[in-house]
Enzyme design. Structure first.
Site, PDB file in Angstrom:
ATOM      1  N   LYS A   1      -3.204 116.342 -20.867  1.00 34.76           N
ATOM      2  CA  LYS A   1      -2.347 115.311 -22.529  1.00 34.76           C
ATOM      3  C   LYS A   1      -1.229 116.106 -22.875  1.00 34.76           C
ATOM      4  CE  LYS A   1      -6.573 113.053 -21.945  1.00 34.76           C
ATOM      5  NZ  LYS A   1      -7.809 112.218 -23.532  1.00 34.76           N
TER       6      LYS A   1
ATOM      7  N   HIS B   1      -3.638 104.875 -18.703  1.00 35.34           N
ATOM      8  CA  HIS B   1      -4.023 105.284 -19.272  1.00 35.34           C
ATOM      9  C   HIS B   1      -4.045 104.776 -20.951  1.00 35.34           C
ATOM     10  CE1 HIS B   1      -6.238 108.870 -21.819  1.00 35.34           C
ATOM     11  NE2 HIS B   1      -6.329 109.366 -20.923  1.00 35.34           N
TER      12      HIS B   1
ATOM     13  N   GLY C   1     -10.979 115.605 -19.245  1.00 39.39           N
ATOM     14  CA  GLY C   1      -9.484 115.947 -20.493  1.00 39.39           C
ATOM     15  C   GLY C   1     -10.230 117.234 -21.447  1.00 39.39           C
TER      16      GLY C   1
ATOM     17  N   GLU D   1     -12.715 104.654 -16.708  1.00 36.02           N
ATOM     18  CA  GLU D   1     -12.811 105.657 -18.279  1.00 36.02           C
ATOM     19  C   GLU D   1     -12.996 104.653 -19.142  1.00 36.02           C
ATOM     20  OE1 GLU D   1     -10.054 109.098 -18.089  1.00 36.02           O
ATOM     21  OE2 GLU D   1      -8.843 108.298 -18.761  1.00 36.02           O
TER      22      GLU D   1
HETATM   23  P1  PGA Z   1     -12.009 113.332 -21.841  1.00 33.82           P
HETATM   24  O1  PGA Z   1     -11.194 112.999 -21.781  1.00 33.82           O
HETATM   25  O2  PGA Z   1     -12.921 113.945 -21.278  1.00 33.82           O
HETATM   26  O3  PGA Z   1     -11.449 114.908 -23.066  1.00 33.82           O
HETATM   27  O4  PGA Z   1     -13.270 113.008 -22.522  1.00 33.82           O
HETATM   28  C1  PGA Z   1     -10.119 112.296 -20.257  1.00 33.82           C
HETATM   29  C2  PGA Z   1      -9.270 111.100 -20.345  1.00 33.82           C
HETATM   30  O5  PGA Z   1      -9.050 111.061 -21.444  1.00 33.82           O
HETATM   31  O6  PGA Z   1      -8.737 111.329 -19.307  1.00 33.82           O
END
Ligand code: PGA
Length: 252
Positions: A13, A96, A233, A168
């Protein structure tokens, strides 16, 4: 049934400057040197070339987190597929939920982005997922089917096997609430079924789970027959933790 190579992707990110990215890659590579899994790092645009250079000759491939569907044009702040290819980037996250939620990413735009990525030789990692309200209302399958149909509308059935799908659930992203392995398996099996019905070689498509994946739950999630890997993430920001997720078989 074809063997699907496990696929573990780190979505950094808007974290890590180039210098921080370099440090993390240098810490990660020796820890995953023996892996036979596909490992993908998705840094910010700024750190792409640094990560590409550092990971040359390793198992790691590099993905961007977004791209514009046009090759060039008056689109301030955007990056195009040819620009990513020029950097030796090999894949790109598309759709995303943070892009959909905060930056107005639409299924119409994704219907153009996915084929544009494929045409440029980039592997799209297409994210789909339902909100908490949709799940509570029993609309998970309808939401996912609509997203898949819309986002892949311009991709021919056989070409769809070249797309990696990341399921997701929005309620599980960054919240610490993971879907149970059974919930994730059931939903991902449904996604595979939608692809099969659309004429894709669905048994070849890698379908990942994403949403609060951590070293402590990755093994259990990966034990499910339809879950081919993870889009990670928060837990991917730490080289040691992400390496444990990549090397899950050894940690069983
Ligand atoms: P996270 O994010 O593992 O912090 O929940 C996953 C993502 O947004 O791809």
């Amino acid at each position: 049934m074809p063997e699907r190579t496990p696929y573990l992707a780190a979505n950094w990110k808007m974290h890590k400057t180039s210098a921080e990215a370099a440090e993390c890659v240098d810490a990660l590579l020796p820890r995953i040197a023996a892996t036979r899994h596909e490992v993908v790092i998705c840094p910010s645009v700024r750190a792409l070339s640094e990560v590409v250079e550092r990971s040359r000759g390793s198992a790691v491939k590099v993905a961007a987190q977004n791209m514009h569907e046009e090759q060039s044009g008056a689109f301030t702040g955007e990056v195009s597929a040819p620009m990513l290819v020029e950097l030796d980037v090999e894949a790109v996250i598309l759709g995303h939920s943070e892009r959909r939620q905060y930056f107005g990413e639409t299924d119409e735009a994704l219907a153009r982005k996915v084929p544009a990525a494929l045409a440029a030789g980039l592997e799209p990692i297409l994210c789909v997922g339902e909100s908490e309200e949709a799940r509570d209302a029993g609309r998970t399958e309808a939401v996912l089917e609509a997203q898949l149909q819309a986002d892949l509308a311009a991709v021919e059935g056989p070409e769809r096997a070249r797309v990696v799908i990341a399921y997701e659930p929005i309620w599980a992203i960054g919240t610490g609430r993971t879907a149970t392995p059974e919930q994730a398996q059931e939903t991902i099996a449904f996604v595979r079924d939608v692809l099969r019905r659309s004429g894709a070689a669905a048994d070849e498509v890698r379908i990942l789970y994403g949403g609060s994946v951590k070293p402590g739950n990755a093994t259990e999630l990966r034990g499910m027959p339809d879950i081919d890997g993870a889009l990670v993430g928060g837990a991917s920001l730490d080289a040691e933790g992400f390496a444990r997720i990549v090397n899950y078989e050894e940690s069983r």
